[in-house]
Design a protein around this motif. Sequence first.
Motif, short mmCIF file in Angstrom:
data_model
loop_
_atom_site.label_atom_id
_atom_site.label_comp_id
_atom_site.label_asym_id
_atom_site.label_seq_id
_atom_site.Cartn_x
_atom_site.Cartn_y
_atom_site.Cartn_z
N UNK A 134 0.87 -1.19 0.00
CA UNK A 134 0.00 0.00 0.00
C UNK A 134 0.91 1.24 0.00
N UNK A 135 1.37 1.66 -1.17
CA UNK A 135 2.36 2.73 -1.27
C UNK A 135 1.78 4.14 -1.35
N UNK A 136 0.52 4.34 -1.01
CA UNK A 136 -0.12 5.64 -1.18
C UNK A 136 0.62 6.76 -0.45
N UNK A 137 1.25 6.44 0.67
CA UNK A 137 1.93 7.47 1.47
C UNK A 137 3.02 8.15 0.65
N UNK A 138 3.61 7.44 -0.32
CA UNK A 138 4.67 8.02 -1.14
C UNK A 138 4.14 9.07 -2.10
N UNK A 140 1.74 11.18 -0.94
CA UNK A 140 1.20 12.22 -0.07
C UNK A 140 -0.23 11.98 0.38
N UNK A 141 -0.74 10.75 0.16
CA UNK A 141 -2.10 10.41 0.57
C UNK A 141 -2.06 9.10 1.35
N UNK A 142 -3.22 8.55 1.66
CA UNK A 142 -3.31 7.29 2.40
C UNK A 142 -4.25 6.34 1.68
N UNK A 143 -4.21 5.05 1.99
CA UNK A 143 -5.20 4.15 1.42
C UNK A 143 -6.60 4.65 1.75
N UNK A 144 -7.46 4.72 0.74
CA UNK A 144 -8.73 5.43 0.92
C UNK A 144 -9.96 4.57 0.67
N UNK A 145 -9.77 3.27 0.45
CA UNK A 145 -10.92 2.39 0.21
C UNK A 145 -10.96 1.26 1.23
N UNK A 146 -10.64 1.62 2.46
CA UNK A 146 -10.70 0.64 3.55
C UNK A 146 -9.37 0.07 3.96
N UNK A 147 -8.30 0.43 3.27
CA UNK A 147 -6.99 -0.15 3.57
C UNK A 147 -6.49 0.14 4.97
N UNK A 148 -6.77 1.33 5.48
CA UNK A 148 -6.30 1.66 6.83
C UNK A 148 -7.05 0.86 7.88
N UNK A 149 -8.21 0.33 7.54
CA UNK A 149 -9.02 -0.42 8.50
C UNK A 149 -8.94 -1.94 8.28
N UNK A 150 -9.10 -2.39 7.05
CA UNK A 150 -9.12 -3.83 6.81
C UNK A 150 -7.74 -4.45 6.95
N UNK A 161 0.44 -0.61 10.42
CA UNK A 161 1.00 0.74 10.55
C UNK A 161 2.32 0.85 9.81
N UNK A 162 3.18 -0.13 9.97
CA UNK A 162 4.48 -0.12 9.31
C UNK A 162 4.31 -0.13 7.80
N UNK A 163 3.42 -0.98 7.29
CA UNK A 163 3.20 -1.06 5.86
C UNK A 163 2.67 0.24 5.30
N UNK A 164 1.68 0.82 5.98
CA UNK A 164 1.03 2.04 5.48
C UNK A 164 1.94 3.25 5.60
N UNK A 165 2.66 3.37 6.70
CA UNK A 165 3.48 4.56 6.94
C UNK A 165 4.76 4.57 6.12
N UNK A 166 5.29 3.39 5.79
CA UNK A 166 6.53 3.31 5.01
C UNK A 166 6.27 3.15 3.52
N UNK A 167 5.11 2.62 3.15
CA UNK A 167 4.75 2.51 1.74
C UNK A 167 5.61 1.57 0.92
#
Length: 262
Positions: A134-138, A140-150, A161-167
Amino acid sequence: MSTEYETIELAVSDDGRATVTLDRPDSLNALDDRMAEELLDALETLREESARVLVLRGRDGNFCAGADIGTSPETTAPHEQTRRFRRLRRLFDRLESFPLPTVAAIEGYCLGGGCELACCCDTRIATADATIGVPEITLGVIPACGGTQRLSRLVGLSRARDMILRGKHYDAATMHSYGFLHEVGGDRSFEVLLKDVVEEYLARPPVAIEFAKRVVNKGYESPLDAGLEMEALATGVLFGTEDAEEGLDAFRTNRTPEFRGE
């Protein structure tokens, strides 16, 4: 049965296997608004078919490389973007709650929105050379279709958290060790692995599958006592089905059951 779409292909075989193929290979099957609409329509169409299992895969060796940035609306107005992602979220919610068992057959890239699609499926299998993240953070955004939750519910809060924040991108072996993937192609070819998983689902009772999915999903969101009550009520209903009668009789007579979804 097959239905014509522009960005996906839907086919249902005589044995009850439904396959939805993401069909935008020039963009690595990236998800755009049209594809999301067609996927929603395909899910609704399948409710009227006699399918028993749904396989989601991508064309030409890639699952889905994420959202198609090139076709995103130019507006950055917060309210417009929020509305857009709420519309997209309908697809992911429908896929997660779909009454059939769902299999994400992951090859090649499975990134961003593609990873989020896979999160909604019941079983996730991949080729050994698949790339997932989930590289959205690179951007400047975040996963937006449930990725932060599922994702956190699948791999745990710390890893998510590590996956999402490091991308970062991850290989299939790593994602299998994280619990995201259920099986990875190895000694068996990927197509043989997929065939085996599908045949397992085709041999299961459809009504019990639907009830099990509903109880697991809704119970997970509820207090334990409420989830246990849902479990008891569903079990009572299922014991009144012909499939349960068939399954119990097959067990007693030491034969393979033939479930009809009744």
